[in-house]
Design a protein around this motif. Structure first.
Motif, PDB file in Angstrom:
ATOM      1  N   SER A 188      -1.344 -33.117  56.753  1.00 20.09           N
ATOM      2  CA  SER A 188      -2.508 -32.246  56.871  1.00 20.09           C
ATOM      3  C   SER A 188      -3.568 -32.949  57.697  1.00 20.09           C
ATOM      4  O   SER A 188      -3.595 -34.177  57.777  1.00 20.09           O
ATOM      5  N   PRO A 189      -4.460 -32.191  58.330  1.00 23.69           N
ATOM      6  CA  PRO A 189      -5.448 -32.796  59.214  1.00 23.69           C
ATOM      7  C   PRO A 189      -6.525 -33.560  58.470  1.00 23.69           C
ATOM      8  O   PRO A 189      -6.743 -33.355  57.276  1.00 23.69           O
ATOM      9  N   TYR A 235       1.615 -26.615  61.036  1.00 21.61           N
ATOM     10  CA  TYR A 235       1.208 -27.149  59.742  1.00 21.61           C
ATOM     11  C   TYR A 235       1.506 -28.637  59.706  1.00 21.61           C
ATOM     12  O   TYR A 235       2.540 -29.086  59.222  1.00 21.61           O
ATOM     13  N   ASP A 290      -1.819 -32.822  63.133  1.00 19.52           N
ATOM     14  CA  ASP A 290      -2.435 -32.523  64.429  1.00 19.52           C
ATOM     15  C   ASP A 290      -1.746 -31.302  65.012  1.00 19.52           C
ATOM     16  O   ASP A 290      -0.655 -30.930  64.570  1.00 19.52           O
ATOM     17  N   PRO A 291      -2.349 -30.643  66.013  1.00 18.00           N
ATOM     18  CA  PRO A 291      -1.762 -29.409  66.555  1.00 18.00           C
ATOM     19  C   PRO A 291      -0.517 -29.629  67.400  1.00 18.00           C
ATOM     20  O   PRO A 291       0.174 -28.667  67.733  1.00 18.00           O
ATOM     21  N   TRP A 321      -6.790 -23.494  65.472  1.00 26.07           N
ATOM     22  CA  TRP A 321      -5.547 -24.116  65.001  1.00 26.07           C
ATOM     23  C   TRP A 321      -5.340 -23.753  63.538  1.00 26.07           C
ATOM     24  O   TRP A 321      -6.161 -24.081  62.694  1.00 26.07           O
ATOM     25  N   TYR A 357      -3.670 -24.690  60.399  1.00 22.46           N
ATOM     26  CA  TYR A 357      -3.074 -25.956  60.002  1.00 22.46           C
ATOM     27  C   TYR A 357      -2.380 -25.927  58.643  1.00 22.46           C
ATOM     28  O   TYR A 357      -1.685 -26.872  58.274  1.00 22.46           O
ATOM     29  N   THR A 358      -2.555 -24.854  57.877  1.00 20.64           N
ATOM     30  CA  THR A 358      -1.871 -24.777  56.584  1.00 20.64           C
ATOM     31  C   THR A 358      -1.757 -23.333  56.123  1.00 20.64           C
ATOM     32  O   THR A 358      -2.581 -22.485  56.479  1.00 20.64           O
ATOM     33  N   ASP A 392      -7.756 -22.726  58.809  1.00 20.03           N
ATOM     34  CA  ASP A 392      -7.768 -22.962  60.244  1.00 20.03           C
ATOM     35  C   ASP A 392      -8.939 -23.848  60.648  1.00 20.03           C
ATOM     36  O   ASP A 392      -9.934 -23.947  59.919  1.00 20.03           O
TER      37      ASP A 392
END
Length: 274
Positions: free
Chosen positions: A60-61, A229, A232-233, A246, A248-249, A259
């Motif tokens: 995760s970011p 997910y 990073d993108p 983006w 991300y999850t 996002d």
């Protein structure tokens, strides 16, 4: 000791017939392919539905990045959303599913679209594309007519074309790469002519490569909302040097997919204003 007489022939035949019918019914049940049972109902698709299945999830970011602004996307699947709770958690922008194909409108759209606006969020609508059902122009018109429009009020983001894996069949909707590019262009051109705005394209790099042949021609006009997910993108779809949003999850806090907007809140406002 007298021999036992066999049971009546008619009764034995009836029992055999019942057993055969039960066995046949069981065999018919077993013959249904697993893929058919797993196919979702039309209209149930949502942003990023195929990401976990096709791209997986890896990390995760980093949180708390001041140069990025937290967002959320929702569909009818979430029902009535607690927007004040999301606002308190730091979410400042939102996208709501408005339509799919030309056969579905989100029954919770008003609560989700207006509710996010009412708590102070900048919000927009998205369309889940089904290029195997009707033309791009037809779907763009349906989207605009059912919540996908735009107004320059500083709080309304341009509409999103959600173009990703087909949850109902062939990943690329039975289209060649060139036919897919033409369908997307048809949608984007119609949306622009109806609203005066270039739509955002939501997609994943792997789907884009597979189904458009890494077409790079939309990057100059249409902002990218990339799905990945991970921490990073990753590598972006062909043509885009950077992402605007983006996803991300798919399991963010409170509700919905979460996002990052690639910029501070003033950049979200700038996109809303065009």
């Amino acid at each position: 000791m007298p021999l036992r007489r066999p049971g009546p022939p008619r009764r034995r035949t009836a029992r055999s017939l019942v057993g055969a019918l039960l066995l046949a019914a069981l065999c018919l049940t077993c013959a249904v392919p697993a893929s058919a049972a797993a196919t979702p109902a039309r209209g149930s698709a949502y942003l990023g539905m195929g990401v976990l299945a096709h791209d997986g999830s890896a990390g995760s970011p980093t949180t708390g990045d001041a140069t990025q602004t937290e967002g959320v996307d929702v569909s009818g699947y979430q029902g009535n959303v607690a927007w004040s709770t999301l606002w308190s958690s730091g979410v400042r922008w939102a996208y709501t599913k408005a339509t799919e194909g030309t056969y579905y409108t989100n029954p919770y759209f008003a609560q989700q679209y207006n509710g996010s606006y009412d708590v102070g969020m900048i919000r927009g609508a998205y369309h889940f594309a089904t290029p195997d059902t009707t033309s791009g122009a037809t779907q763009a018109n349906y989207f605009v007519a059912n919540g996908g429009g735009w107004s320059k009020d500083g709080k309304t983001l341009p509409g999103v074309l959600d173009i990703e894996w087909n949850p109902y069949g062939d990943a690329c909707y039975g289209k060649s790469a060139s036919a897919m590019v033409s369908w997307i262009a048809d949608f984007l051109n119609t949306y622009r002519s109806r609203t005066g705005r270039d739509a955002v394209i939501y997609t994943a790099a792997s789907w884009w490569s597979q189904c458009t042949g890494d077409y790079a021609g939309f990057a100059t006009a249409n902002p990218l909302w990339v799905a990945r997910y991970a921490s990073d993108p990753g590598t972006l779809p062909a043509g885009w040097p950077y992402y605007t949003m983006w996803q991300y999850t798919s399991s963010g806090p409170t509700v919905g997919d979460h996002d990052k907007f690639n910029g501070a809140l003033d950049r979200v406002v700038a996109l809303a204003n065009g």
